[in-house]
Design a protein around this motif. Sequence first.
Motif, mmCIF file in Angstrom:
data_model
loop_
_atom_site.group_PDB
_atom_site.id
_atom_site.type_symbol
_atom_site.label_atom_id
_atom_site.label_comp_id
_atom_site.label_asym_id
_atom_site.label_seq_id
_atom_site.Cartn_x
_atom_site.Cartn_y
_atom_site.Cartn_z
ATOM 1 N N ARG A 37 27.760 16.819 50.088
ATOM 2 C CA ARG A 37 27.866 18.258 49.852
ATOM 3 C C ARG A 37 26.643 18.665 49.059
ATOM 4 O O ARG A 37 26.245 17.995 48.109
ATOM 5 C CB ARG A 37 29.108 18.602 49.052
ATOM 6 C CG ARG A 37 29.191 20.088 48.718
ATOM 7 C CD ARG A 37 30.387 20.402 47.854
ATOM 8 N NE ARG A 37 30.332 19.764 46.561
ATOM 9 C CZ ARG A 37 29.933 20.369 45.434
ATOM 10 N NH1 ARG A 37 29.528 21.600 45.445
ATOM 11 N NH2 ARG A 37 29.942 19.707 44.294
ATOM 12 N N GLY A 38 26.065 19.759 49.454
ATOM 13 C CA GLY A 38 24.887 20.258 48.757
ATOM 14 C C GLY A 38 25.139 21.640 48.189
ATOM 15 O O GLY A 38 25.722 22.490 48.851
ATOM 16 N N VAL A 39 24.713 21.838 46.954
ATOM 17 C CA VAL A 39 24.751 23.158 46.341
ATOM 18 C C VAL A 39 23.374 23.759 46.553
ATOM 19 O O VAL A 39 22.376 23.231 46.063
ATOM 20 C CB VAL A 39 25.084 23.068 44.836
ATOM 21 C CG1 VAL A 39 25.109 24.448 44.213
ATOM 22 C CG2 VAL A 39 26.408 22.353 44.626
ATOM 23 N N LEU A 40 23.318 24.848 47.324
ATOM 24 C CA LEU A 40 22.048 25.475 47.653
ATOM 25 C C LEU A 40 21.660 26.485 46.585
ATOM 26 O O LEU A 40 22.506 26.975 45.836
ATOM 27 C CB LEU A 40 22.142 26.155 49.021
ATOM 28 C CG LEU A 40 22.626 25.257 50.167
ATOM 29 C CD1 LEU A 40 22.676 26.033 51.466
ATOM 30 C CD2 LEU A 40 21.776 24.019 50.296
ATOM 31 N N GLY A 41 20.392 26.797 46.522
ATOM 32 C CA GLY A 41 19.891 27.734 45.530
ATOM 33 C C GLY A 41 20.548 29.103 45.608
ATOM 34 O O GLY A 41 20.649 29.813 44.622
ATOM 35 N N GLY A 66 23.631 29.594 46.090
ATOM 36 C CA GLY A 66 25.025 29.490 45.674
ATOM 37 C C GLY A 66 25.942 29.069 46.805
ATOM 38 O O GLY A 66 27.114 28.768 46.590
ATOM 39 N N ARG A 67 25.401 29.051 48.029
ATOM 40 C CA ARG A 67 26.211 28.597 49.160
ATOM 41 C C ARG A 67 26.328 27.088 49.114
ATOM 42 O O ARG A 67 25.608 26.411 48.382
ATOM 43 C CB ARG A 67 25.597 29.068 50.476
ATOM 44 C CG ARG A 67 25.564 30.584 50.523
ATOM 45 C CD ARG A 67 25.215 31.206 51.845
ATOM 46 N NE ARG A 67 24.133 30.613 52.593
ATOM 47 C CZ ARG A 67 23.994 30.802 53.913
ATOM 48 N NH1 ARG A 67 24.853 31.535 54.591
ATOM 49 N NH2 ARG A 67 22.976 30.256 54.548
ATOM 50 N N GLN A 68 27.258 26.544 49.882
ATOM 51 C CA GLN A 68 27.531 25.113 49.928
ATOM 52 C C GLN A 68 27.190 24.598 51.322
ATOM 53 O O GLN A 68 27.417 25.281 52.313
ATOM 54 C CB GLN A 68 29.014 24.846 49.651
ATOM 55 C CG GLN A 68 29.545 25.481 48.395
ATOM 56 C CD GLN A 68 29.045 24.807 47.150
ATOM 57 O OE1 GLN A 68 29.095 23.601 47.026
ATOM 58 N NE2 GLN A 68 28.548 25.593 46.218
ATOM 59 N N ALA A 69 26.677 23.381 51.378
ATOM 60 C CA ALA A 69 26.341 22.770 52.660
ATOM 61 C C ALA A 69 26.971 21.388 52.742
ATOM 62 O O ALA A 69 27.184 20.735 51.728
ATOM 63 C CB ALA A 69 24.829 22.668 52.810
ATOM 64 N N ALA A 89 22.879 20.857 58.614
ATOM 65 C CA ALA A 89 24.087 20.893 57.798
ATOM 66 C C ALA A 89 24.925 22.110 58.161
ATOM 67 O O ALA A 89 24.390 23.101 58.662
ATOM 68 C CB ALA A 89 23.713 20.948 56.315
ATOM 69 N N MET A 90 26.202 22.014 57.906
ATOM 70 C CA MET A 90 27.089 23.178 58.019
ATOM 71 C C MET A 90 27.033 23.892 56.676
ATOM 72 O O MET A 90 27.136 23.251 55.632
ATOM 73 C CB MET A 90 28.519 22.745 58.347
ATOM 74 C CG MET A 90 28.618 22.082 59.688
ATOM 75 S SD MET A 90 30.264 21.459 60.184
ATOM 76 C CE MET A 90 31.389 21.957 58.969
ATOM 77 N N VAL A 91 26.857 25.209 56.703
ATOM 78 C CA VAL A 91 26.690 25.978 55.471
ATOM 79 C C VAL A 91 27.836 26.966 55.330
ATOM 80 O O VAL A 91 28.240 27.620 56.297
ATOM 81 C CB VAL A 91 25.334 26.715 55.472
ATOM 82 C CG1 VAL A 91 25.175 27.557 54.222
ATOM 83 C CG2 VAL A 91 24.192 25.711 55.572
ATOM 84 N N PHE A 92 28.366 27.048 54.105
ATOM 85 C CA PHE A 92 29.513 27.901 53.810
ATOM 86 C C PHE A 92 29.199 28.842 52.656
ATOM 87 O O PHE A 92 28.545 28.452 51.693
ATOM 88 C CB PHE A 92 30.723 27.036 53.396
ATOM 89 C CG PHE A 92 31.119 26.041 54.438
ATOM 90 C CD1 PHE A 92 32.040 26.366 55.415
ATOM 91 C CD2 PHE A 92 30.561 24.775 54.451
ATOM 92 C CE1 PHE A 92 32.407 25.444 56.380
ATOM 93 C CE2 PHE A 92 30.912 23.842 55.410
ATOM 94 C CZ PHE A 92 31.836 24.180 56.384
ATOM 95 N N GLU A 93 29.687 30.052 52.747
ATOM 96 C CA GLU A 93 29.606 30.977 51.612
ATOM 97 C C GLU A 93 30.436 30.379 50.477
ATOM 98 O O GLU A 93 31.400 29.640 50.709
ATOM 99 C CB GLU A 93 30.136 32.353 51.994
ATOM 100 C CG GLU A 93 29.334 33.047 53.078
ATOM 101 C CD GLU A 93 27.910 33.370 52.655
ATOM 102 O OE1 GLU A 93 27.666 33.565 51.449
ATOM 103 O OE2 GLU A 93 27.043 33.407 53.535
ATOM 104 N N ALA A 94 30.083 30.696 49.243
ATOM 105 C CA ALA A 94 30.758 30.122 48.074
ATOM 106 C C ALA A 94 32.261 30.387 48.095
ATOM 107 O O ALA A 94 33.058 29.496 47.797
ATOM 108 C CB ALA A 94 30.130 30.661 46.792
#
Length: 68
Positions: free
Chosen positions: A28-32, A34-37, A48-53
Amino acid sequence: MDPRRDEFDGALWHKSTYSGSNSGCVERGVLGSGRQAVRDTKDRGAGAMVFEADAWREFVEAVRRGAL
């Protein structure tokens, strides 16, 4: 919203604690932004799959409740 390449710059990636020694691991990645990947550790270049916080938070809460 599609992730921009620069959104991944400086992302903080964490390997799942449920990952074993085999190749079935996710990070899991925390993107700059604030979204999550979420990405596959054995094929990081595949994207990566990216999700809103908010969506990520709802997913984690559902897992903790046993709803998923």
